[in-house]
Design a protein around this motif. Structure first.
Motif, PDB file in Angstrom:
ATOM      1  N   THR A   2       0.840  -1.191   0.000  1.00  0.00           N
ATOM      2  CA  THR A   2       0.000   0.000   0.000  1.00  0.00           C
ATOM      3  C   THR A   2       0.872   1.236   0.000  1.00  0.00           C
ATOM      4  OG1 THR A   2      -0.088   0.263   2.417  1.00  0.00           O
ATOM      5  CG2 THR A   2      -1.663  -1.286   1.431  1.00  0.00           C
ATOM      6  N   ALA A   3       0.220   2.404  -0.103  1.00  0.00           N
ATOM      7  CA  ALA A   3       0.954   3.671  -0.142  1.00  0.00           C
ATOM      8  C   ALA A   3       1.690   3.934   1.165  1.00  0.00           C
ATOM      9  CB  ALA A   3      -0.009   4.812  -0.463  1.00  0.00           C
ATOM     10  N   ALA A  36       9.866  10.511  -6.435  1.00  0.00           N
ATOM     11  CA  ALA A  36       8.767   9.920  -5.657  1.00  0.00           C
ATOM     12  C   ALA A  36       9.281   9.127  -4.454  1.00  0.00           C
ATOM     13  CB  ALA A  36       7.934   9.004  -6.554  1.00  0.00           C
ATOM     14  N   GLY A  37      10.615   9.077  -4.288  1.00  0.00           N
ATOM     15  CA  GLY A  37      11.188   8.382  -3.147  1.00  0.00           C
ATOM     16  C   GLY A  37      11.452   6.907  -3.368  1.00  0.00           C
ATOM     17  N   TRP A  38      11.358   6.448  -4.630  1.00  0.00           N
ATOM     18  CA  TRP A  38      11.603   5.034  -4.927  1.00  0.00           C
ATOM     19  C   TRP A  38      13.088   4.779  -5.148  1.00  0.00           C
ATOM     20  CZ3 TRP A  38       7.741   1.747  -8.110  1.00  0.00           C
ATOM     21  CH2 TRP A  38       6.431   1.943  -7.639  1.00  0.00           C
ATOM     22  N   PRO A  39      13.575   3.570  -4.822  1.00  0.00           N
ATOM     23  CA  PRO A  39      14.951   3.218  -5.175  1.00  0.00           C
ATOM     24  C   PRO A  39      15.118   3.175  -6.698  1.00  0.00           C
ATOM     25  CG  PRO A  39      13.998   1.635  -3.609  1.00  0.00           C
ATOM     26  CD  PRO A  39      12.875   2.488  -4.090  1.00  0.00           C
ATOM     27  N   GLU A  40      16.368   3.268  -7.148  1.00  0.00           N
ATOM     28  CA  GLU A  40      16.634   3.209  -8.586  1.00  0.00           C
ATOM     29  C   GLU A  40      16.229   1.843  -9.133  1.00  0.00           C
ATOM     30  OE1 GLU A  40      20.427   3.592 -11.683  1.00  0.00           O
ATOM     31  OE2 GLU A  40      20.636   4.178  -9.579  1.00  0.00           O
ATOM     32  N   PRO A  41      15.487   1.815 -10.226  1.00  0.00           N
ATOM     33  CA  PRO A  41      15.052   0.526 -10.772  1.00  0.00           C
ATOM     34  C   PRO A  41      16.186  -0.197 -11.488  1.00  0.00           C
ATOM     35  CG  PRO A  41      14.358   2.289 -12.224  1.00  0.00           C
ATOM     36  CD  PRO A  41      14.981   2.954 -11.018  1.00  0.00           C
ATOM     37  N   ALA A 118       1.724   4.155 -10.998  1.00  0.00           N
ATOM     38  CA  ALA A 118       2.563   3.232 -10.228  1.00  0.00           C
ATOM     39  C   ALA A 118       2.946   3.819  -8.876  1.00  0.00           C
ATOM     40  CB  ALA A 118       3.810   2.873 -11.024  1.00  0.00           C
ATOM     41  N   VAL A 119       3.401   5.071  -8.850  1.00  0.00           N
ATOM     42  CA  VAL A 119       3.908   5.619  -7.584  1.00  0.00           C
ATOM     43  C   VAL A 119       2.782   5.883  -6.587  1.00  0.00           C
ATOM     44  CG1 VAL A 119       5.933   6.605  -8.710  1.00  0.00           C
ATOM     45  CG2 VAL A 119       3.923   8.047  -8.343  1.00  0.00           C
ATOM     46  N   ARG A 315      -0.959  14.861 -12.625  1.00  0.00           N
ATOM     47  CA  ARG A 315      -0.066  14.743 -11.472  1.00  0.00           C
ATOM     48  C   ARG A 315       1.288  14.179 -11.897  1.00  0.00           C
ATOM     49  NH1 ARG A 315      -4.988  12.848  -9.353  1.00  0.00           N
ATOM     50  NH2 ARG A 315      -4.326  10.653  -9.387  1.00  0.00           N
ATOM     51  N   GLY A 316       1.279  13.262 -12.862  1.00  0.00           N
ATOM     52  CA  GLY A 316       2.529  12.704 -13.360  1.00  0.00           C
ATOM     53  C   GLY A 316       3.398  13.728 -14.053  1.00  0.00           C
ATOM     54  N   GLU A 317       2.782  14.634 -14.814  1.00  0.00           N
ATOM     55  CA  GLU A 317       3.549  15.712 -15.447  1.00  0.00           C
ATOM     56  C   GLU A 317       4.239  16.574 -14.399  1.00  0.00           C
ATOM     57  OE1 GLU A 317       4.321  16.125 -18.438  1.00  0.00           O
ATOM     58  OE2 GLU A 317       2.898  14.914 -19.593  1.00  0.00           O
TER      59      GLU A 317
END
Length: 326
Positions: A2-3, A36-41, A118-119, A315-317
């Motif tokens: 979840t978020a 968005a705070g995600w690790p590098e893919p 996704a985020v 929001r993605g833009e």
């Protein structure tokens, strides 16, 4: 997932032939996810020999919780096949010209929307259809729909997008029908002179046209549409009914099945999720309930998977612009 959970590990399975500038595309995706705070893919490129299934399986084995499928229908279908039955989720970053799953998510070819969906981590567990050892999330087809795909020019698709399929379809409007036997579950087979038989998990075609208004992606059923137009007038009446979406569609019967076996009197072109597979005289599909996690626009339980897709794109833009400023 979840978020409120920690940002997930992710992987990107990309078809390099579908991306104009792969280095720029990679920077955009990496930077947006970082913002968005995600690790590098981790990145994987598809090949002619393996259009994405092996790369997806490798990504899941390495710990990816979200796999981004970047390419056309074939790439997405291959990624679906690699994710069925796992706890990893599929996110779609469409780069082709007629991506069926993206159309059913309302994403078109919008990179920003795909990243934002996704985020924001709206996720839904969906059914898939199985054809031998391959899987589809949207629909399988035999007959006219696959003929249309086969005879639609890649150059025209790249130039004008999904309307190119109309040109491919026009070549086959007067073709003779196929004689088919359709066996729904354990019932006696029904026989029809059909132009196309579609086995659908969700209901939208190319361009977002809603063919099956009652098809639900997680109800444990496949919807089987048998199209029987014989004249140009029949095709026009069917097309007009699909555009208006009022009442029934003429020259179309719909059945519901957990397993369906379609057998034709002669070999026919066949397709899964908009990607051609080898021709054949039969197509057997069965539902695999609740077997794929998919990143979807919020609210994730809404019956229409396109709900909020347009707002997610906006929001993605902003996310991408923020990433560029950092």
């Amino acid at each position: 997932m979840t978020a409120d959970d920690a940002p997930p590990r992710s992987a990107v399975v990309v078809n390099p032939s579908k991306v104009t500038d792969l280095d720029q595309f990679r920077r955009t995706v990496d930077d947006a996810l970082a913002a968005a705070g995600w690790p590098e893919p981790t990145w994987y490129e598809t090949t002619v020999e393996d259009p994405g299934r092996g790369q997806t399986e490798a990504a899941v084995a390495a710990g990816a919780q979200v796999v981004f499928a970047c390419g056309g229908d074939g790439t997405v279908m291959a990624c679906v096949s690699g994710l069925v039955g796992t706890d990893a989720a599929l996110a779609v970053l469409p780069q082709g010209t007629g991506n069926l799953l993206a159309a059913n998510l309302g994403l078109s070819n919008d990179l920003a929307a795909g990243l934002q969906v996704a985020v924001e981590r709206g996720m839904r567990r969906l059914d898939v259809g199985a054809v031998e050892d391959r899987y589809f999330a949207v629909m399988a087809g035999m007959g006219f729909d696959a003929q249309m795909l086969r005879d639609t020019s890649e150059t025209t698709k790249a130039r004008i997008g999904w309307p190119a399929y109309v040109m491919g379809a026009a070549k086959h409007l007067r073709d003779r029908p196929m004689r088919v036997s359709i066996r729904i579950d354990d019932r006696p087979p029904v026989r029809r002179r059909a132009r196309s038989v579609l086995v659908a998990n969700v209901g939208r075609l190319q361009g977002g046209v809603r063919l099956l208004t009652d098809a639900e992606p997680d109800d444990g059923w496949l919807d089987v549409a048998v199209l029987t137009p014989r004249t140009l007038g029949h095709w026009l009446a069917m097309g007009w009914a699909l555009v208006r979406r009022r009442g029934s569609v003429p020259r179309m019967e719909v059945f519901r099945a957990r397993r369906v076996q379609i057998t034709s009197n002669r070999a026919q072109p066949r397709e899964l999720d908009g990607d051609l597979i080898e021709p054949g005289r039969s197509l057997t599909a069965e539902v695999k309930p609740q077997s794929l996690w998919l990143c979807v626009p919020r609210p994730e339980r809404h019956p229409d998977l396109t709900k909020d897709a347009e707002a997610a794109a906006e929001r993605g833009e902003r996310l991408i612009e923020e990433a560029r400023r950092e």
